[in-house]
Design a protein around this motif. Structure first.
Motif, PDB file in Angstrom:
ATOM      1  N   SER A  62       0.850  -1.286  -0.043  1.00  0.00           N
ATOM      2  CA  SER A  62      -0.008   0.110   0.166  1.00  0.00           C
ATOM      3  C   SER A  62       0.909   1.287   0.041  1.00  0.00           C
ATOM      4  O   SER A  62       0.569   2.307  -0.710  1.00  0.00           O
ATOM      5  N   ILE A  63       2.102   1.172   0.859  1.00  0.00           N
ATOM      6  CA  ILE A  63       2.750   2.420   0.783  1.00  0.00           C
ATOM      7  C   ILE A  63       3.566   2.674  -0.483  1.00  0.00           C
ATOM      8  O   ILE A  63       3.559   3.657  -0.969  1.00  0.00           O
ATOM      9  N   TYR A  64       3.852   1.405  -0.969  1.00  0.00           N
ATOM     10  CA  TYR A  64       4.556   1.373  -2.231  1.00  0.00           C
ATOM     11  C   TYR A  64       4.047   2.044  -3.294  1.00  0.00           C
ATOM     12  O   TYR A  64       4.337   2.972  -4.090  1.00  0.00           O
ATOM     13  N   LEU A  65       2.521   1.783  -3.379  1.00  0.00           N
ATOM     14  CA  LEU A  65       1.594   2.118  -4.403  1.00  0.00           C
ATOM     15  C   LEU A  65       1.471   3.660  -4.089  1.00  0.00           C
ATOM     16  O   LEU A  65       1.487   4.516  -5.129  1.00  0.00           O
ATOM     17  N   HIS A  66       1.220   4.105  -2.808  1.00  0.00           N
ATOM     18  CA  HIS A  66       1.077   5.558  -2.532  1.00  0.00           C
ATOM     19  C   HIS A  66       2.470   6.299  -3.101  1.00  0.00           C
ATOM     20  O   HIS A  66       2.085   7.219  -3.734  1.00  0.00           O
ATOM     21  N   GLU A  67       3.333   5.940  -3.007  1.00  0.00           N
ATOM     22  CA  GLU A  67       4.515   6.442  -3.230  1.00  0.00           C
ATOM     23  C   GLU A  67       4.902   6.643  -4.784  1.00  0.00           C
ATOM     24  O   GLU A  67       5.502   7.523  -5.346  1.00  0.00           O
ATOM     25  N   GLN A  68       4.571   5.249  -5.213  1.00  0.00           N
ATOM     26  CA  GLN A  68       4.672   5.410  -6.773  1.00  0.00           C
ATOM     27  C   GLN A  68       3.830   6.290  -7.642  1.00  0.00           C
ATOM     28  O   GLN A  68       4.260   6.698  -8.793  1.00  0.00           O
ATOM     29  N   LEU A  69       2.735   6.408  -6.939  1.00  0.00           N
ATOM     30  CA  LEU A  69       1.577   7.167  -7.470  1.00  0.00           C
ATOM     31  C   LEU A  69       1.983   8.772  -7.329  1.00  0.00           C
ATOM     32  O   LEU A  69       1.246   9.554  -7.980  1.00  0.00           O
ATOM     33  N   GLY A  70       2.687   9.022  -6.587  1.00  0.00           N
ATOM     34  CA  GLY A  70       3.258  10.339  -6.256  1.00  0.00           C
ATOM     35  C   GLY A  70       2.581  11.354  -5.442  1.00  0.00           C
ATOM     36  O   GLY A  70       2.494  12.437  -5.567  1.00  0.00           O
ATOM     37  N   PHE A  71       1.623  10.669  -4.650  1.00  0.00           N
ATOM     38  CA  PHE A  71       0.773  11.462  -3.802  1.00  0.00           C
ATOM     39  C   PHE A  71       1.530  12.233  -2.867  1.00  0.00           C
ATOM     40  O   PHE A  71       2.466  11.638  -2.387  1.00  0.00           O
ATOM     41  N   SER A  72       1.138  13.331  -2.581  1.00  0.00           N
ATOM     42  CA  SER A  72       1.900  14.125  -1.437  1.00  0.00           C
ATOM     43  C   SER A  72       1.243  14.314  -0.056  1.00  0.00           C
ATOM     44  O   SER A  72       1.524  14.923   0.745  1.00  0.00           O
ATOM     45  N   ASP A  73       0.122  13.732  -0.178  1.00  0.00           N
ATOM     46  CA  ASP A  73      -0.705  13.840   1.294  1.00  0.00           C
ATOM     47  C   ASP A  73      -0.420  12.816   2.040  1.00  0.00           C
ATOM     48  O   ASP A  73       0.582  11.834   1.688  1.00  0.00           O
ATOM     49  N   PHE A  74      -0.881  12.781   3.322  1.00  0.00           N
ATOM     50  CA  PHE A  74      -0.513  11.524   4.206  1.00  0.00           C
ATOM     51  C   PHE A  74       0.958  11.354   4.728  1.00  0.00           C
ATOM     52  O   PHE A  74       1.447  10.356   5.220  1.00  0.00           O
ATOM     53  N   LYS A  75       1.674  12.504   4.464  1.00  0.00           N
ATOM     54  CA  LYS A  75       3.247  12.453   4.680  1.00  0.00           C
ATOM     55  C   LYS A  75       3.522  11.769   6.089  1.00  0.00           C
ATOM     56  O   LYS A  75       4.117  11.060   6.199  1.00  0.00           O
ATOM     57  N   GLU A  76       2.822  12.808   6.799  1.00  0.00           N
ATOM     58  CA  GLU A  76       3.280  12.517   8.336  1.00  0.00           C
ATOM     59  C   GLU A  76       2.681  10.876   8.722  1.00  0.00           C
ATOM     60  O   GLU A  76       3.479  10.120   9.279  1.00  0.00           O
ATOM     61  N   GLU A  77       1.559  10.563   8.265  1.00  0.00           N
ATOM     62  CA  GLU A  77       0.982   9.330   8.659  1.00  0.00           C
ATOM     63  C   GLU A  77       1.803   8.383   7.998  1.00  0.00           C
ATOM     64  O   GLU A  77       1.765   7.287   8.632  1.00  0.00           O
ATOM     65  N   ILE A  78       2.193   8.345   7.007  1.00  0.00           N
ATOM     66  CA  ILE A  78       3.083   7.402   6.311  1.00  0.00           C
ATOM     67  C   ILE A  78       4.223   7.264   6.853  1.00  0.00           C
ATOM     68  O   ILE A  78       4.768   6.133   7.233  1.00  0.00           O
ATOM     69  N   GLN A  79       4.884   8.418   7.477  1.00  0.00           N
ATOM     70  CA  GLN A  79       6.419   8.282   8.214  1.00  0.00           C
ATOM     71  C   GLN A  79       6.056   7.546   9.442  1.00  0.00           C
ATOM     72  O   GLN A  79       6.871   6.634   9.911  1.00  0.00           O
ATOM     73  N   ASN A  80       4.993   7.824  10.096  1.00  0.00           N
ATOM     74  CA  ASN A  80       4.535   7.253  11.392  1.00  0.00           C
ATOM     75  C   ASN A  80       4.219   5.790  11.290  1.00  0.00           C
ATOM     76  O   ASN A  80       4.692   4.969  12.129  1.00  0.00           O
ATOM     77  N   LEU A  81       3.447   5.615   9.978  1.00  0.00           N
ATOM     78  CA  LEU A  81       3.328   3.871   9.813  1.00  0.00           C
ATOM     79  C   LEU A  81       4.359   3.043   9.647  1.00  0.00           C
ATOM     80  O   LEU A  81       4.761   2.095  10.170  1.00  0.00           O
ATOM     81  N   LYS A  82       5.656   3.884   8.862  1.00  0.00           N
ATOM     82  CA  LYS A  82       6.906   3.142   8.664  1.00  0.00           C
ATOM     83  C   LYS A  82       7.444   2.971  10.085  1.00  0.00           C
ATOM     84  O   LYS A  82       8.156   1.967  10.078  1.00  0.00           O
ATOM     85  N   GLN A  83       7.604   3.953  10.825  1.00  0.00           N
ATOM     86  CA  GLN A  83       7.894   3.927  12.008  1.00  0.00           C
ATOM     87  C   GLN A  83       7.485   2.908  12.864  1.00  0.00           C
ATOM     88  O   GLN A  83       8.046   2.093  13.384  1.00  0.00           O
ATOM     89  N   GLU A  84       6.369   2.747  12.919  1.00  0.00           N
ATOM     90  CA  GLU A  84       5.456   1.724  13.717  1.00  0.00           C
ATOM     91  C   GLU A  84       5.935   0.447  12.973  1.00  0.00           C
ATOM     92  O   GLU A  84       5.708  -0.730  13.931  1.00  0.00           O
ATOM     93  N   LEU A  85       6.001   0.306  11.939  1.00  0.00           N
ATOM     94  CA  LEU A  85       6.180  -0.865  11.028  1.00  0.00           C
ATOM     95  C   LEU A  85       7.613  -1.395  11.654  1.00  0.00           C
ATOM     96  O   LEU A  85       7.787  -2.704  11.954  1.00  0.00           O
ATOM     97  N   LEU A  86       8.904  -0.529  11.831  1.00  0.00           N
ATOM     98  CA  LEU A  86       9.912  -0.824  12.184  1.00  0.00           C
ATOM     99  C   LEU A  86       9.787  -1.345  13.640  1.00  0.00           C
ATOM    100  O   LEU A  86      10.629  -2.108  14.237  1.00  0.00           O
ATOM    101  N   GLU A  87       9.026  -0.590  14.337  1.00  0.00           N
ATOM    102  CA  GLU A  87       9.021  -0.989  15.839  1.00  0.00           C
ATOM    103  C   GLU A  87       8.004  -2.234  16.070  1.00  0.00           C
ATOM    104  O   GLU A  87       8.069  -2.773  17.498  1.00  0.00           O
ATOM    105  N   LEU A  88       7.308  -2.618  15.248  1.00  0.00           N
ATOM    106  CA  LEU A  88       6.304  -3.788  15.656  1.00  0.00           C
ATOM    107  C   LEU A  88       6.917  -5.185  16.022  1.00  0.00           C
ATOM    108  O   LEU A  88       6.467  -5.718  17.090  1.00  0.00           O
ATOM    109  N   PRO A  89       8.080  -5.607  15.565  1.00  0.00           N
ATOM    110  CA  PRO A  89       8.524  -6.671  16.073  1.00  0.00           C
ATOM    111  C   PRO A  89       8.865  -6.637  17.654  1.00  0.00           C
ATOM    112  O   PRO A  89       8.368  -7.673  18.289  1.00  0.00           O
ATOM    113  N   ASN A  90       9.334  -5.490  18.049  1.00  0.00           N
ATOM    114  CA  ASN A  90       9.521  -5.385  19.316  1.00  0.00           C
ATOM    115  C   ASN A  90       8.205  -5.380  20.339  1.00  0.00           C
ATOM    116  O   ASN A  90       8.026  -5.976  21.405  1.00  0.00           O
TER     117      ASN A  90
END
Ligand code: F6R
Length: 615
Positions: free
Chosen positions: A421-449
């Motif tokens: 989903s994030i990949y499609l968003h980025e490839q489509l060049g959308f500029s909204d949700f910037k902060e939400e996407i960054q937070n989601l990425k951060q949460e994905l990285l923290e998820l294993p812990n």
């Protein structure tokens, strides 16, 4: 469904067949059987029920079986005929010289059977396999050659099959055939193996040939020959198997399911590895083969899957629609194939399957492939039939999952869908949700812990499991992105504990299900901070007003709301968006411990099979 195994070499075949079948038990466990060959003598042993029953029969024959170095074996998930000894494989033809094991369904077996009966053939069982054995035997009367007989017989059969056949007059070979059911030939030194799946042979070899549809093969101890559907010999395509024997050990856990639940932190790390490196970098997804321009043309997404994989797909709908802004339909494969589905070259079809062998999903994918849609497959088996149909193969690398109830593969599917989903968003060049996407990425990285922190202390979940293990019915409710979590939590509970559990969107409760509520019908509610928290809370109040016992699963609950709940399970704090990946761990554990308290067979629940290879 059903597992088959074959061995030819110098070792005691029965030991190798039994060990192989023990690793295929996840494919079915209604009955099992083996046929062993020594020169021109074939002996067949069968048992109803679990493999242990066959093992007990063979114990008395230990010495006698020492010189039987060729054999075929089967573990059955009953399709045609009850799970009885007479219907158990191997099946022998009425001339008593050809013996066959089979995985799949022969669709025209009734027609063939009627013809054979007219010609004087007789049958002991209700199975399609015995019909196939007799058809091959009939061809053998003409050809006097097992390979030719198999090649002629398979052309007359419709449906799905993986076959292993032996013949008393050809004691140096196993003849195999494949169509729409998996079959792999493991290559050893002076010995060879055949199996429905790798775990059955991984302790003996890491080299294998995957048969493709319509191929027939002759397996001898020193050679393997493969023929295509026109009976021309083809080159052997040798592949190296991706698994370690270790992966099929319980590693000290009581059940595979518990081990697999505990592996989920690492599973998340694996899926993210190489794709999500830093929160301010774009997702790297080389496996997705559409370029930017092609992605821009996608007008709709269709997700097709079954069971647990379907629930992952429902979470996928939520995040793909949010981030890629493309409409997504999610449908069970078994429904998708019997409709005039609308798909074209601008449709992205995502097939999700842990096994990659689910017959309904394979059929659906094959159908939609004809419409030139782009097919992306999310699977745990990069060696599977579905993977071979993919235009974009997104392997989830969760490691082999032995327990019939899917846990870590579901987690890996979820993470793959977040990444896509994030990949499609980025490839489509959308500029909204910037902060939400960054937070989601951060949460994905923290998820294993977070997952590992949750798994460190499971005492509360165990206690609650014990308290509720004697209830006969359960309702799971949630809203928004966790609605699929409610469905999946209920599915996990019913499949391994046989308790009647249903998942609902919490808002649907008052449109009917509420009529069932009383103090014998516990309601498990998933409440995460976010836009639906207050709404789910009101639905909980409605349930409480009908005396339902309430279990809350939450990442945060205001003090004032706590007394509403009889029991509460708190997960590590996370956003609503990522919470399905955390909530599900609680629901898996709850189902596991309830099943354990009830003394059920956690890893091999009744009537189920891990790989559903029949439609
Ligand atoms: C439940 C479960 C099944 C499978 C379903 C589809 O725990 O495992 O519901 O999800 O049979 O199988 P796959 O994912 O292999 O296509």
């Amino acid at each position: 469904m059903c597992g088959i195994i074959g061995y030819i070499g110098d070792k005691k075949a029965s030991d190798i067949l039994i060990s192989g079948l023990s690793h295929l038990e996840y494919r079915g466990y209604d009955s099992s059987g083996i046929a062993l060959m020594n020169n021109n003598n074939v002996e067949v042993y069968k048992a109803q029920g679990k493999l242990i029953n066959l093992i007990n029969i063979l114990k008395e024959k230990e010495n006698h079986l020492l010189n039987y170095n060729i054999g075929i074996g089967h573990i059955r998930w009953a399709t045609h005929g009850a799970p009885s000894i007479v219907n158990a494989h191997p099946h022998t033809c009425c001339f008593n010289n050809l013996t066959l094991v089979h995985n799949g369904i022969i669709e025209n077996y009734q027609e063939i059977k009627e013809e054979l009966i007219k010609e004087g053939y007789n049958f002991l069982s209700q199975t399609d396999t015995e019909v196939a054995a007799n058809l091959i035997a009939k061809e053998y009367t003409k050809t006097k050659n097992l390979l030719d007989a198999m090649q002629m017989a398979v052309k007359k059969m419709k449906g799905a099959f993986a076959f292993c056949a032996i013949h008393k007059d050809e004691p140096d070979k196993i003849v195999v055939a494949k169509r729409n059911a998996p079959l792999v030939i493991g290559l050893g030194q002076g010995e060879n193996f055949v199996a429905s799946d790798i775990p059955a042979i991984i302790e003996y070899t890491k080299k294998a040939i995957y048969l493709t549809d319509h191929q027939v093969g002759v397996v001898k101890k020193d050679s393997v020959e493969i023929y295509d559907e026109n009976d021309n010999k083809v080159e052997n395509k040798i592949e190296y198997l991706p698994f370690e024997a270790m992966a099929i050990s319980k590693m000290g856990f009581k059940h595979f399911m518990l081990k697999e639940i505990h592996e989920q932190g690492d599973v998340v790390r694996n899926v993210l590895s190489g794709k999500l490196l830093q929160i301010d970098k774009s997702i790297k997804l080389d496996e997705f083969k559409l370029n930017k321009e092609q992605i821009k043309k996608i007008s709709r997404v269709q997700i097709i899957a079954c069971g647990t994989s379907l629930h992952a797909g429902l979470v996928g709908k939520y995040i793909i629609e949010k981030f890629a802004k493309i409409p997504v339909d999610v449908e069970p494969s078994s429904e998708y194939i019997y409709r005039d589905t609308i798909a074209d070259e601008n449709t992205l079809v995502i097939g999700i399957s842990q096994s990659g062998e689910t017959a309904d999903t394979i059929t659906a994918i094959k159908q939609v492939k004809q419409k030139h849609s782009h097919i992306a497959i999310i699977t745990n088996r990069a060696d599977s039939t579905m993977a071979r149909l993919a235009d974009s193969l997104l392997p989830i690398s969760a490691g082999i999952e032995v327990s019939v109830a899917a846990t870590k593969s579901y987690m890996a599917q979820l993470i793959s869908l977040y990444i896509l989903s994030i990949y499609l968003h980025e490839q489509l060049g959308f500029s909204d949700f910037k902060e939400e996407i960054q937070n989601l990425k951060q949460e994905l990285l923290e998820l294993p812990n977070k997952v590992e922190a949750l798994l460190e202390d499971t005492e509360n979940i165990k206690k609650i499991a014990k308290k509720y293990s004697n209830f006969k019915d359960f309702i799971f409710i949630a809203r928004g992105i966790n609605f699929p979590s409610a469905l999946e939590g209920a599915l996990k509970l019913k499949e391994i504990s046989y308790i009647n559990a249903t998942g609902y969107g919490a808002g649907e409760l008052k449109h009917g299900p509420i009529a069932m509520l009383d103090n014998n019908m516990p309601v498990l509610a998933i409440l995460n901070t976010g836009i639906v928290y207050d709404k789910v809370l009101s639905n909980c109040e409605e349930a409480k007003a009908r005396q339902a016992r309430l279990i809350g699963v939450t990442n945060y609950m205001a003090e004032k709301d706590i007394p509403l709940f009889d029991d509460l399970i708190t997960i590590p704090f996370c956003s609503d968006l990522i919470s399905p990946a955390v909530n599900i761990v609680v629901l898996q554990l709850l189902a596991y411990y309830i099943s354990e308290y009830l003394g059920k067979d956690v890893d091999q629940p009744r009537n189920l099979a891990k790989s559903v290879t029949v439609e």
